[in-house]
Scaffold this active site. Structure first.
Site, PDB file in Angstrom:
ATOM      1  N   HIS A  16     -98.521  54.930 -22.983  1.00 44.79           N
ATOM      2  CA  HIS A  16     -99.287  54.076 -23.900  1.00 44.79           C
ATOM      3  C   HIS A  16    -100.782  54.372 -23.894  1.00 44.79           C
ATOM      4  O   HIS A  16    -101.589  53.554 -24.345  1.00 44.79           O
ATOM      5  CB  HIS A  16     -99.043  52.598 -23.552  1.00 44.79           C
ATOM      6  CG  HIS A  16     -99.056  51.675 -24.731  1.00 44.79           C
ATOM      7  ND1 HIS A  16    -100.092  50.809 -24.981  1.00 44.79           N
ATOM      8  CD2 HIS A  16     -98.177  51.493 -25.733  1.00 44.79           C
ATOM      9  CE1 HIS A  16     -99.846  50.124 -26.083  1.00 44.79           C
ATOM     10  NE2 HIS A  16     -98.672  50.524 -26.560  1.00 44.79           N
ATOM     11  N   HIS A  38     -93.612  57.886 -34.867  1.00 45.80           N
ATOM     12  CA  HIS A  38     -93.963  56.579 -34.321  1.00 45.80           C
ATOM     13  C   HIS A  38     -93.738  55.528 -35.411  1.00 45.80           C
ATOM     14  O   HIS A  38     -94.140  55.712 -36.547  1.00 45.80           O
ATOM     15  CB  HIS A  38     -95.448  56.627 -33.927  1.00 45.80           C
ATOM     16  CG  HIS A  38     -95.994  55.365 -33.348  1.00 45.80           C
ATOM     17  ND1 HIS A  38     -96.850  54.537 -34.060  1.00 45.80           N
ATOM     18  CD2 HIS A  38     -95.860  54.790 -32.125  1.00 45.80           C
ATOM     19  CE1 HIS A  38     -97.214  53.532 -33.296  1.00 45.80           C
ATOM     20  NE2 HIS A  38     -96.620  53.652 -32.117  1.00 45.80           N
TER      21      HIS A  38
END
Length: 384
Positions: free
Chosen positions: A187, A287
């Protein structure tokens, strides 16, 4: 020749922005231009682009419109402008497909597969209870999962932090066995020294990939991180154009790219990024922790891209507390998952039927989503 005569923007729960573009023959195209937590900023950018370049124009000239929106301003690139362009681009492709009565992927060369594998999120922002959740998702038919590697983490953290992250992945692996893929998302919250340690420590439990091991501004560190592991490296959700991806392709250490169809210039740009990746033997896994229009746009590109690995989708993701992907569709079965795959759609345009009445109803609600600001023990700001 049709003309664009109107557009509307709808900020809707949980954190999405939808764009409706209409032509003079009544064709409606939908896009999803959003930077999560910056919806109002992107709305203004979309309005500037639509008012300055698109109203009154022929919607079919998609490449020319893309170049005009990107190159027409002296300052270019970045998340806000590229997300605004992305949503408009999606809507233009939706219009073109509907006017020609064909799915967008047919206009991009046709399908290279019959169905697309998807993965399911487990564990939340601060990952917990991942083993039980993993079993539930696998029992529901998914063969690929993704989880965050850590919660908040210091620039140089203690061994217990690494051990805890490894223990979480170990429990998931033991719960689901070796026949299930598990992606691990760093992340961008992990610093370079910790990324090296974490990548090496997780390797015995065979992650499908480690995602965004460092922030894009530190992509120069990827070769050093890659030298500490054989686990495939994935990145790209915060990279917005083929020029941003050029460096990581030339480095030769990234194995999976993850451009976002609502951030990286839309269908037009991501199809080009995917083709560049293919030339470097890099897989595509877009994504998409976003809404149904973004997901539909992803599926159009992954359908026709031979280097597609897998597709992220946000059904039941931890962000979707007030509304979910299927809520905004008149026909939600288009995203039915069978054995962890979604079928290639055959409806014109983006292949979805947006429930406009529900969109307008939800847009009346106050939506003010922002990601949390995390802080370290000393009070300094931590990466989320």
């Amino acid at each position: 020749m049709s003309r664009i005569v109107n557009y509307e923007l709808f900020e809707v729960p949980p954190r999405w922005l939808f764009l409706r573009v209409e032509t003079d023959d009544g064709t409606v195209g939908w896009g999803e231009p959003i930077v999560e937590g910056r919806a109002r900023t992107v709305r203004t950018a979309v309005e500037e682009l639509m008012d300055n370049y698109l109203l009154g124009a022929d919607p079919s000239r998609i490449e020319d419109h893309w170049q005009t929106m990107y190159r027409g301003g002296f300052y270019r690139g970045g998340p806000v402008l590229m997300s605004a362009i992305a949503g408009i681009d999606q809507a233009l492709w939706d219009i073109k497909g509907k006017q020609l009565e064909t799915p967008v992927y047919e206009l991009l060369g046709g399908a290279s597969r019959d169905r697309i594998r998807v993965y399911q999120w487990i564990g939340g922002d601060r990952p917990s209870d991942v083993a039980d959740e993993a079993r539930t998702k696998v029992d529901a038919g998914f063969s690929a999962l993704k989880m965050n590697a850590t919660g908040k983490i210091e620039r140089v953290d203690d061994p217990e932090t690494i051990d805890t992250a490894v223990d979480r992945l170990r429990k998931v692996r033991e719960a689901v066995g070796d026949g299930v893929d598990v992606g691990v998302d760093f992340h961008g919250r992990v610093s370079k020294p910790m990324a090296k340690k974490l990548a090496k420590a997780l390797e015995p439990y065979e992650p499908m990939f480690i995602e965004e091991p460092v922030l894009p501004e530190h992509n120069d560190a990827l070769p050093a991180i890659a030298s500490h592991t054989t686990v495939p490296i994935a990145t790209g959700e915060r990279m917005y154009s083929r020029w941003d991806f050029k460096e990581v392709f030339e480095q030769g250490v990234v194995d999976v790219i993850q451009p976002d169809l609502s951030h990286a210039g839309g269908i037009t740009e991501v199809k080009k990024i995917a083709a560049m990746a293919e030339a470097y033997d890099v897989a595509l896994a877009p994504h998409c922790p976003l809404g149904p229009i973004a997901l539909a746009s992803c599926i159009q590109v992954t359908t026709c891209s031979p280097n597609t690995l897998i597709q992220e989708q946000s059904l039941n993701i931890h962000y979707n507390e007030s509304s979910d992907v299927l809520d905004y569709l008149a026909e939600p079965t288009v995203f039915e998952y069978d054995e962890g795959y979604v079928r290639v759609p055959d409806a014109p345009g983006l292949g979805i039927d947006v429930n406009e009445e529900y969109v307008r109803e939800q847009a009346e609600k106050t939506v003010d989503w922002h990601n949390p600001v995390w802080r370290h023990e000393d009070g300094s700001v931590a990466e989320w």
